[in-house]
Design a protein around this motif. Sequence first.
Motif, PDB file in Angstrom:
ATOM      1  N   ASP A  66       0.826  -1.206   0.000  1.00  0.00           N
ATOM      2  CA  ASP A  66       0.000   0.000   0.000  1.00  0.00           C
ATOM      3  C   ASP A  66       0.858   1.253   0.000  1.00  0.00           C
ATOM      4  N   ILE A  69       2.030   1.982  -3.514  1.00  0.00           N
ATOM      5  CA  ILE A  69       0.914   2.512  -4.310  1.00  0.00           C
ATOM      6  C   ILE A  69       0.674   3.974  -3.952  1.00  0.00           C
ATOM      7  N   ALA A  70       0.709   4.293  -2.681  1.00  0.00           N
ATOM      8  CA  ALA A  70       0.511   5.680  -2.254  1.00  0.00           C
ATOM      9  C   ALA A  70       1.609   6.578  -2.809  1.00  0.00           C
ATOM     10  N   GLU A  73       1.020   7.123  -6.502  1.00  0.00           N
ATOM     11  CA  GLU A  73      -0.054   8.099  -6.703  1.00  0.00           C
ATOM     12  C   GLU A  73       0.448   9.516  -6.454  1.00  0.00           C
ATOM     13  N   LYS A  74       1.280   9.672  -5.432  1.00  0.00           N
ATOM     14  CA  LYS A  74       1.841  10.997  -5.136  1.00  0.00           C
ATOM     15  C   LYS A  74       2.730  11.470  -6.289  1.00  0.00           C
ATOM     16  N   GLY A  76       2.459  10.578  -9.370  1.00  0.00           N
ATOM     17  CA  GLY A  76       1.567  10.896 -10.481  1.00  0.00           C
ATOM     18  C   GLY A  76       0.958  12.279 -10.333  1.00  0.00           C
ATOM     19  N   ARG A  77       0.571  12.631  -9.102  1.00  0.00           N
ATOM     20  CA  ARG A  77       0.007  13.970  -8.882  1.00  0.00           C
ATOM     21  C   ARG A  77       1.065  15.045  -9.123  1.00  0.00           C
ATOM     22  N   ASP A  80       1.426  15.368 -12.867  1.00  0.00           N
ATOM     23  CA  ASP A  80       0.261  16.022 -13.453  1.00  0.00           C
ATOM     24  C   ASP A  80       0.222  17.518 -13.137  1.00  0.00           C
ATOM     25  N   LYS A  93       9.691   6.297 -10.487  1.00  0.00           N
ATOM     26  CA  LYS A  93       8.834   5.109 -10.520  1.00  0.00           C
ATOM     27  C   LYS A  93       9.709   3.849 -10.569  1.00  0.00           C
TER      28      LYS A  93
END
Length: 99
Positions: A66, A69-70, A73-74, A76-77, A80, A93
């Motif tokens: 987890d 994954i967190a 996601e961070k 990715g933000r 973006d 990554k």
Amino acid sequence: MGLLRGVARTAVVAGTATAVSNRVSRRQAGRWAAQEQYAEPQQQYAPPPQQYAPPPAPAPAAAGGDDVIAQLEKLGRLRDSGVLTDEEFAAQKAKLLGS
């Protein structure tokens, strides 16, 4: 209740449109800057372009998946939002995934 729902929907649409518009503007400005760099020959006495250090690598993942994954996601933000380039994102990554 219908008025509140309509106002909320309008706020979401406006916020999304603003975010997309800002991202498009940043990307276009970057493309124009790249075109200008190649269009104008560099003078010999010009100072070298300033290099920025890449963001620090995230801490190694704990035993749980987890956390990885967190962190993905961070990252990715951050990509973006324009803080990380696609190359920096790919490097971070790969570090997270142990490749």
